[in-house]
Motif scaffolding. Structure first.
Motif, short mmCIF file in Angstrom:
data_model
loop_
_atom_site.label_atom_id
_atom_site.label_comp_id
_atom_site.label_asym_id
_atom_site.label_seq_id
_atom_site.Cartn_x
_atom_site.Cartn_y
_atom_site.Cartn_z
N PRO A 1 0.83 -1.21 0.00
CA PRO A 1 0.00 0.00 0.00
C PRO A 1 0.86 1.25 0.00
CG PRO A 1 -0.73 -1.56 1.67
CD PRO A 1 0.59 -2.05 1.19
N LEU B 1 1.71 4.91 1.14
CA LEU B 1 1.44 5.71 2.34
C LEU B 1 1.35 7.18 1.97
CD1 LEU B 1 3.74 4.13 5.08
CD2 LEU B 1 1.31 3.72 4.66
N GLU B 2 0.32 7.84 2.48
CA GLU B 2 0.18 9.28 2.29
C GLU B 2 0.85 9.98 3.46
OE1 GLU B 2 -4.03 9.80 2.04
OE2 GLU B 2 -4.10 9.32 -0.10
N ASP B 3 0.72 11.29 3.52
CA ASP B 3 1.26 12.04 4.64
C ASP B 3 0.67 11.55 5.95
OD1 ASP B 3 2.67 13.53 2.85
OD2 ASP B 3 1.22 15.18 2.77
N GLU B 4 1.47 11.61 6.99
CA GLU B 4 1.07 11.18 8.34
C GLU B 4 0.82 9.68 8.41
OE1 GLU B 4 -2.24 13.56 9.53
OE2 GLU B 4 -1.13 15.45 9.41
N GLY B 5 1.38 8.92 7.46
CA GLY B 5 1.31 7.47 7.52
C GLY B 5 -0.02 6.86 7.12
N LYS B 6 -0.94 7.65 6.57
CA LYS B 6 -2.23 7.10 6.15
C LYS B 6 -2.07 6.30 4.85
CE LYS B 6 -4.87 10.90 8.19
NZ LYS B 6 -5.81 12.02 7.91
N GLN B 7 -2.84 5.22 4.74
CA GLN B 7 -2.75 4.39 3.55
C GLN B 7 -3.58 4.96 2.41
OE1 GLN B 7 -3.50 0.25 4.06
NE2 GLN B 7 -1.76 -0.08 5.43
N ASN B 8 -3.00 4.89 1.21
CA ASN B 8 -3.65 5.28 -0.02
C ASN B 8 -4.24 4.01 -0.64
OD1 ASN B 8 -3.86 5.76 -2.96
ND2 ASN B 8 -2.86 7.70 -2.50
N ARG C 1 9.63 1.45 0.83
CA ARG C 1 8.65 1.62 -0.23
C ARG C 1 9.32 2.43 -1.34
NH1 ARG C 1 5.42 1.14 4.29
NH2 ARG C 1 3.41 0.10 3.93
#
Length: 217
Positions: A8, A10-17, A39
Motif C-alpha cells: 500500500p 502511504l500518504e502524509d502522516e502514515g495514512k494508507q492510499n 517503499r
C-alpha cells in the motif's frame, strides 16, 4: 534474497492510499524472516525496478543499489525525455538492510528534460544514473572518490552558468556565475552540485549548478 512486491502507498502522516506501490523486502533464507526495507517512489504509478545489485564502495562496505523508474503522467510544464528515475542505496545491518541516506542523496532522482521550444531534440538536463554501468563508472571516477574522501570542497566555474534554487531546470533564477569564479561545494545530488559563492562585498550566495559547469562532481 531481495523481493519486490506490491505494498500500500502511504500518504502524509502514515495514512494508507488505496493505490498500490512497490515495496522492497529482505528475506533471510536461514530463518525465513521477511522484513520490509523500503517503499519505492510512487509517481502516480508504481513504476518498475530496473536493476538491483551490490557493489563495494570507497571507504565502506558492500552496498545494495536499487534503480527504479516510473512514467511521468502529471503535467508540470516541462518536456520530459525519459521516465522519472531514482537510485536508492542500502547497507546491511544484522539480518536486514537500512537506507544509506548519504549515497541515496548523492545519486538522487530525476528525469531527462528537453527544451520547451520547437527544438525539443536539445537536452536541458539528463539524469545521469539510469543504469548499473553508469553508477559503477561513477563509483570509480576521480570526482566521486574525492567526494567520498571529503576532499572536493573548492571548485572553479568553467563557463557562464545560471544558479538554480533546486535540482531542477525549472528552478533557474536570474543570478549567474562566469568562468573563473571560485565556489565552495556544499552537497551533491543527481548530477547537480550545491555551491556557496561569496561576492567581493562578502555576500553569500547559495544555489545549485550542473556538475559539468564546475568540472564534474
Amino acid at each position: 534474497m531481495i523481493i519486490v512486491s506490491p505494498v500500500p502507498v502511504l500518504e502524509d502522516e502514515g495514512k494508507q492510499n488505496p493505490e498500490m506501490g512497490l515495496g522492497l523486502s529482505f528475506l533471510n533464507c536461514s530463518t525465513g524472516t521477511l522484513r520490509l526495507i523500503a517503499r519505492l517512489p510512487y509517481v502516480a504509478d508504481p513504476g518498475e525496478v530496473r536493476d538491483i545489485f551490490t557493489e563495494q564502495v570507497e571507504g565502506g562496505d558492500r552496498k545494495l543499489f536499487v534503480i527504479h523508474s516510473a512514467p511521468i503522467r502529471a503535467f508540470t510544464g516541462a518536456v520530459y525525455g525519459s521516465d522519472y528515475f531514482s537510485v536508492m542505496v542500502f547497507h546491511k545491518i544484522g539480518d536486514t538492510y537500512s537506507a544509506d541516506k548519504v549515497l541515496t542523496g548523492y545519486f538522487g532522482s530525476g528525469a531527462d528534460v528537453l527544451a520547451s521550444d520547437e527544438d525539443q531534440a536539445k537536452s536541458v538536463y539528463t539524469y545521469p544514473y539510469k543504469t548499473r554501468n553508469l553508477i559503477l563508472a561513477k563509483l570509480v571516477s576521480k570526482n566521486y572518490l574525492d567526494w567520498a574522501k571529503g576532499e572536493l570542497t573548492d571548485l572553479v566555474i568553467n563557463k557562464k552558468t545560471y544558479i538554480y534554487s533546486l535540482t531542477s531546470p525549472a528552478s533557474i533564477n536570474k543570478m549567474y556565475l562566469v568562468g573563473g569564479d571560485k565556489v565552495k561545494q556544499e552537497s551533491i545530488s543527481a548530477g547537480w552540485i550545491s555551491i556557496l559563492y561569496i561576492t567581493k562585498k562578502g555576500k553569500e550566495i547559495r544555489g545549485w549548478v550542473p556538475c559539468e559547469n564546475v568540472d564534474g562532481c
